[in-house]
Design a protein around this motif. Structure first.
Motif, PDB file in Angstrom:
ATOM      1  N   UNK A 148       0.823  -1.220   0.000  1.00  0.00           N
ATOM      2  CA  UNK A 148       0.000   0.000   0.000  1.00  0.00           C
ATOM      3  C   UNK A 148       0.850   1.259   0.000  1.00  0.00           C
ATOM      4  N   UNK A 149       1.957   1.203   0.700  1.00  0.00           N
ATOM      5  CA  UNK A 149       2.802   2.397   0.791  1.00  0.00           C
ATOM      6  C   UNK A 149       4.266   2.007   0.719  1.00  0.00           C
ATOM      7  N   UNK A 200       1.245   7.023  -6.845  1.00  0.00           N
ATOM      8  CA  UNK A 200       0.717   7.623  -5.618  1.00  0.00           C
ATOM      9  C   UNK A 200       0.936   6.763  -4.383  1.00  0.00           C
ATOM     10  N   UNK A 201       1.436   5.553  -4.540  1.00  0.00           N
ATOM     11  CA  UNK A 201       1.719   4.716  -3.366  1.00  0.00           C
ATOM     12  C   UNK A 201       3.089   5.037  -2.775  1.00  0.00           C
ATOM     13  N   UNK A 203       6.153  12.139  -5.170  1.00  0.00           N
ATOM     14  CA  UNK A 203       6.233  13.260  -4.232  1.00  0.00           C
ATOM     15  C   UNK A 203       7.465  13.086  -3.344  1.00  0.00           C
ATOM     16  N   UNK A 218       8.675  19.711   5.961  1.00  0.00           N
ATOM     17  CA  UNK A 218       8.180  18.370   6.301  1.00  0.00           C
ATOM     18  C   UNK A 218       9.285  17.316   6.192  1.00  0.00           C
ATOM     19  N   UNK A 278       2.776  12.493   8.821  1.00  0.00           N
ATOM     20  CA  UNK A 278       1.964  12.988   7.708  1.00  0.00           C
ATOM     21  C   UNK A 278       0.664  12.199   7.549  1.00  0.00           C
ATOM     22  N   UNK A 322      -0.630   4.309   7.675  1.00  0.00           N
ATOM     23  CA  UNK A 322      -1.906   4.204   8.388  1.00  0.00           C
ATOM     24  C   UNK A 322      -2.149   2.770   8.860  1.00  0.00           C
ATOM     25  N   UNK A 381      -2.314  -0.841   6.628  1.00  0.00           N
ATOM     26  CA  UNK A 381      -1.495  -0.783   5.407  1.00  0.00           C
ATOM     27  C   UNK A 381      -0.381  -1.833   5.444  1.00  0.00           C
ATOM     28  N   UNK A 429      -2.346  15.111   7.413  1.00  0.00           N
ATOM     29  CA  UNK A 429      -2.516  15.541   6.017  1.00  0.00           C
ATOM     30  C   UNK A 429      -2.914  14.429   5.036  1.00  0.00           C
ATOM     31  N   UNK A 430      -2.331  13.256   5.150  1.00  0.00           N
ATOM     32  CA  UNK A 430      -2.620  12.194   4.188  1.00  0.00           C
ATOM     33  C   UNK A 430      -3.714  11.235   4.675  1.00  0.00           C
ATOM     34  N   UNK A 487     -15.101   9.002   4.152  1.00  0.00           N
ATOM     35  CA  UNK A 487     -14.026   8.023   3.948  1.00  0.00           C
ATOM     36  C   UNK A 487     -13.367   7.705   5.297  1.00  0.00           C
ATOM     37  N   UNK A 517     -15.489   5.186   7.238  1.00  0.00           N
ATOM     38  CA  UNK A 517     -15.329   3.843   6.681  1.00  0.00           C
ATOM     39  C   UNK A 517     -13.968   3.248   7.090  1.00  0.00           C
ATOM     40  N   UNK A 518     -12.950   4.091   7.025  1.00  0.00           N
ATOM     41  CA  UNK A 518     -11.603   3.630   7.395  1.00  0.00           C
ATOM     42  C   UNK A 518     -11.560   3.272   8.879  1.00  0.00           C
ATOM     43  N   UNK A 531     -10.014   4.380   0.607  1.00  0.00           N
ATOM     44  CA  UNK A 531      -9.127   5.478   1.004  1.00  0.00           C
ATOM     45  C   UNK A 531      -7.674   5.199   0.666  1.00  0.00           C
ATOM     46  N   UNK A 532      -7.354   3.937   0.430  1.00  0.00           N
ATOM     47  CA  UNK A 532      -5.972   3.614   0.058  1.00  0.00           C
ATOM     48  C   UNK A 532      -5.712   3.857  -1.419  1.00  0.00           C
ATOM     49  N   UNK A 555      -5.694   9.367  -4.729  1.00  0.00           N
ATOM     50  CA  UNK A 555      -4.340   9.814  -5.040  1.00  0.00           C
ATOM     51  C   UNK A 555      -3.727  10.611  -3.898  1.00  0.00           C
ATOM     52  N   UNK A 556      -2.452  10.346  -3.662  1.00  0.00           N
ATOM     53  CA  UNK A 556      -1.733  11.071  -2.613  1.00  0.00           C
ATOM     54  C   UNK A 556      -1.394  12.455  -3.143  1.00  0.00           C
ATOM     55  N   UNK A 557      -1.896  13.452  -2.450  1.00  0.00           N
ATOM     56  CA  UNK A 557      -1.591  14.833  -2.848  1.00  0.00           C
ATOM     57  C   UNK A 557      -0.666  15.426  -1.794  1.00  0.00           C
ATOM     58  N   UNK A 582       0.274  18.126   0.574  1.00  0.00           N
ATOM     59  CA  UNK A 582      -0.603  19.158   1.148  1.00  0.00           C
ATOM     60  C   UNK A 582       0.061  20.522   1.065  1.00  0.00           C
TER      61      UNK A 582
END
Lengths: 469, 217
Positions: free
Chosen positions: A29-30, A56-57, A97, A105, A116, A120, A123, A248-249, A255, A258-259, B209-210, B213-215, B217
């Motif tokens: 996931x990450x 994005x992961x 990113x 950061x 950040x 989570x 994950x 932030x993330x 959502x 649900x999480x 939620x996974x 897209x990761x933005x 901030x």
């Protein structure tokens, strides 16, 4: 059929396919990326002309190699500078990113992930760094990987894994005052040894763990690898949920609900069975200090340097003798008589705001003892540093005689200019006391932030509880 | 990756337990952005009497003649014999890169650290575990007999001594297959790309939620 452990739940939720040979493809996931273990992975992608599976992961940051002073002037060491620039170039090319050197950061990868909300509960988290186990504190399956696996995760969003055995380390009761998460973890490693967790996924439980804030749980999970375990984890509870909320993330609004509902299922079932259960009584744990060159070589601060002659196993005895020689210590010496010359407060183990507050509490209104040549605080992230400054902690450290640095891995491993000289002795809040770890010939004693602060004031190891009376 | 089937070679005995990856390849060499060239800095702090720097020519550095790999009889060693928990600590793959660059293809110990063990097999090195008593007897034979060699047969999962004594060893089938065939693991995984996509599709419904897209901030 018994219930499932937290590890089993996390594992089962991420199996893409069973390879039928004892391994599975596990979805990632990450992925956290830093400058030291990623350049060859990106190079591998380019050579094979493979795209990144899922941009994005991934989240990248520079930490291992960065200077902790004079940052605006760039990085003096051209080889370090090239590695840092290479990460930036790779992130630009693949669209990942990155928190660069001057981003507020920026910080140690295992501090900024949770900070950040980028890591989570629930994950799978991987990173080319063995202290990735830190993120397990959130109720995540998080483990360190090598560079080939970094490349594999970049290219396929999966890693090939064999299921681990399950270990529960239960710390019952409450620790006494002045006894921290770091002391609990050093005591665990002292008990099971640096290979005690090899092949296991460790879950930490019991009253002492449940009572810890997230910062302490992260300290515990962080050092799982020092006990040989690739991953450590703590079940999700209110403490976890409240920590993640609003970051932030982190998910928000509907959502989030649900999480949260899903995250609350991330606990081991009552009837879940573990392959091994280890128990400790928190009340019996005293502040810990390592004396040797392996994290298992640890004693209580009121103890003495052990005597290899008392060790029946020949290989272990030889290891102890070599460690004593390297550390310049004599068996039977009270730990209190050992006088470090340097103090390092920092690292992914102990550089969160709570760690800095704890050290500052001991240091307030006091000065470095004579004989302490250098003492530094390296906050875990730019945001931790900012928060500490809002609270005036930087003033407490500076007035005591500490240097107040910028965020990074720093003297935990000395890839940047912060390192020990041969023979120098350091009380360090980091995670490894290996030979040469903090600089060739340097001598590391692992302690909690409170104990590091106490040494700074006393000039020798001392039970922090005496200073607080 | 070069397939690994049968290795016959000189054995070097490193008589230490808990050898960590900081010792195998010290931190200053991790600044390299390449996979090769780490061999001269393998065990740098034990091998030389000065502190090594990246990019330095190691040929005229002062050697620590007490260190086992500096003894002439072990110069061409391809098999490293060592003690428990070899490769503990940092996940740096530079450790197996350095071992491979030096010439090692097989490591024999009673146990290895997990991440290091994984990293080895992705670089054509076989980390092989044998019981402590067997390892001890191999140490004794290596010390006593200059030029002591072993033959490791991965398909047969055996280690054979010069006098014909044969020891079996265990290895998981996945690792064995990858090593013997010298396979590119990413290529193998990508053959299942459809299954990865199907997993993502399923999970989008369960844990949406996974997948937002990761933005930054």
């Amino acid at each position: 059929m018994g219930g499932k452990t937290l590890y089993d739940k996390l594992w089962d939720a991420h199996v893409v396919r069973d390879n039928g040979d004892g391994t599975a493809l596990l979805y990632v996931d990450r992925q956290l990326v830093h400058e030291v273990t990623s350049p060859q992975a990106f190079e591998g992608l380019r050579l094979a002309d493979r795209p990144l599976w899922r941009v994005d992961a991934n989240l990248a940051v520079v930490d291992h190699n960065v200077p902790t002073t004079g940052r605006a002037n760039g990085i003096a060491d051209p080889i370090s500078a090239l590695q840092v620039d290479t990460l930036s170039r790779n992130c630009r090319e693949y669209g990942i990113t990155q928190f660069g050197l001057m981003d507020r950061r920026q910080g140690i990868v295992h501090i900024i992930g949770p900070e950040q909300g980028a890591t989570q509960p629930g994950m799978t988290v991987v990173c080319g760094d063995s202290h990735t186990s830190t993120h397990g504190a959130l109720g995540a399956l998080a483990f360190g990987i090598g560079t080939s696996e970094v490349e594999h995760a970049l290219a396929t969003q999966t890693v090939v894994q064999a299921r681990s055995r399950r270990m529960l380390i239960r710390v019952d009761g409450q620790p006494g005052p002045g006894v921290t998460a770091k002391d609990i973890m050093l005591a665990i490693i002292g008990k099971i040894g640096t290979a005690g967790g090899t092949g296991y996924a460790v879950e930490y439980g019991g009253e002492a763990i449940r009572s810890l804030p997230m910062s302490g749980r992260m300290t515990i999970c962080n050092m799982s690898i020092e006990a040989g375990a690739r991953c450590g984890m703590v079940a999700v509870d209110d403490t976890t949920i409240e920590y993640v909320r609003g970051r932030p993330y982190a998910p928000s609004d509907a959502m989030w609900d649900q999480a949260e509902a899903y995250w609350r299922t991330l606990v081991s079932d009552e009837d879940a069975e573990f392959d091994r259960v280890v128990t400790l009584d928190a009340a019996e744990i005293k502040p810990q200090v390592s004396w040797g060159t392996s994290p298992e070589m640890v004693v209580s601060v009121d103890g003495v340097v052990p005597d290899p002659a008392d060790e029946p196993d020949e290989t272990r005895r030889a290891g102890m003798q070599r460690a004593l020689e390297y550390m310049g210590l004599t068996p039977g010496t009270p730990m209190r008589d050992i006088r470090p010359e340097k103090i390092f407060i920092g690292s992914c183990t102990n550089a969160r705001i709570e760690d800095l507050r704890a050290a500052a509490r001991i240091l307030r209104g006091k000065r470095l003892a004579r004989g302490i040549r250098e003492a530094m605080v390296v906050p875990g992230s730019g945001l931790v540093k900012w928060q500490a400054e809002q609270e005036g902690l930087d003033q407490v450290f500076k007035e005591a005689g500490f240097e107040w640095r910028d965020a990074g891995c720093s003297m935990c491993l000395g890839m940047n200019p912060d390192r020990l000289s041969p023979g120098e002795r350091c009380a360090s809040t980091s995670n490894r006391n290996f030979e040469g770890r903090q600089g060739g010939g340097g001598r590391t004693h692992l302690v909690s932030p409170e104990m590091a602060a106490a040494v700074a004031v006393a000039g020798h190891f001392v039970d922090v509880r005496e200073l607080e009376q | 990756m070069e397939p690994l089937t049968r290795v016959e070679g000189v054995v070097a005995p490193l008589d230490r337990s808990n050898v960590d990856t900081d010792a195998i390849i010290p931190k200053q060499f991790l600044k390299s952005i390449h996979r090769t060239g780490f061999g001269p800095n393998l065990f740098d702090e034990w091998r030389y009497r000065d502190e090594g720097q990246p990019g330095q020519d190691c040929s005229d550095r002062p050697l620590n003649h007490d260190f086992v790999l500096n003894q002439p009889r072990y110069q061409d060693a391809r098999i490293l014999l060592t003690r428990t928990n070899f490769g503990c600590g940092s996940s740096r793959e530079h450790a197996p890169w350095a071992l491979a660059d030096f010439g090692f293809r097989v490591l024999i110990a009673p146990s290895f650290a997990d991440i290091f063990y994984n990293n080895c097999s992705k670089n054509g090195i076989l980390p092989l575990t044998l019981p402590e008593e067997t390892v001890q007897s191999l140490f004794e034979a290596t010390w006593e007999q200059p030029g002591y060699t072993l033959t490791v047969d991965l398909p047969a999962q055996t280690v054979t001594t010069p006098d014909g004594t044969r020891y079996g060893f265990e290895i998981d089938p996945h690792r064995k297959h990858m090593l013997v065939e010298g396979l590119d693991e990413i290529g193998v995984t990508l053959e299942h790309a459809d299954e990865i996509r199907a997993y993502e599709q399923r999970q989008r419904a369960v844990t949406p939620w996974l997948f937002s897209d990761v933005e930054a901030s």
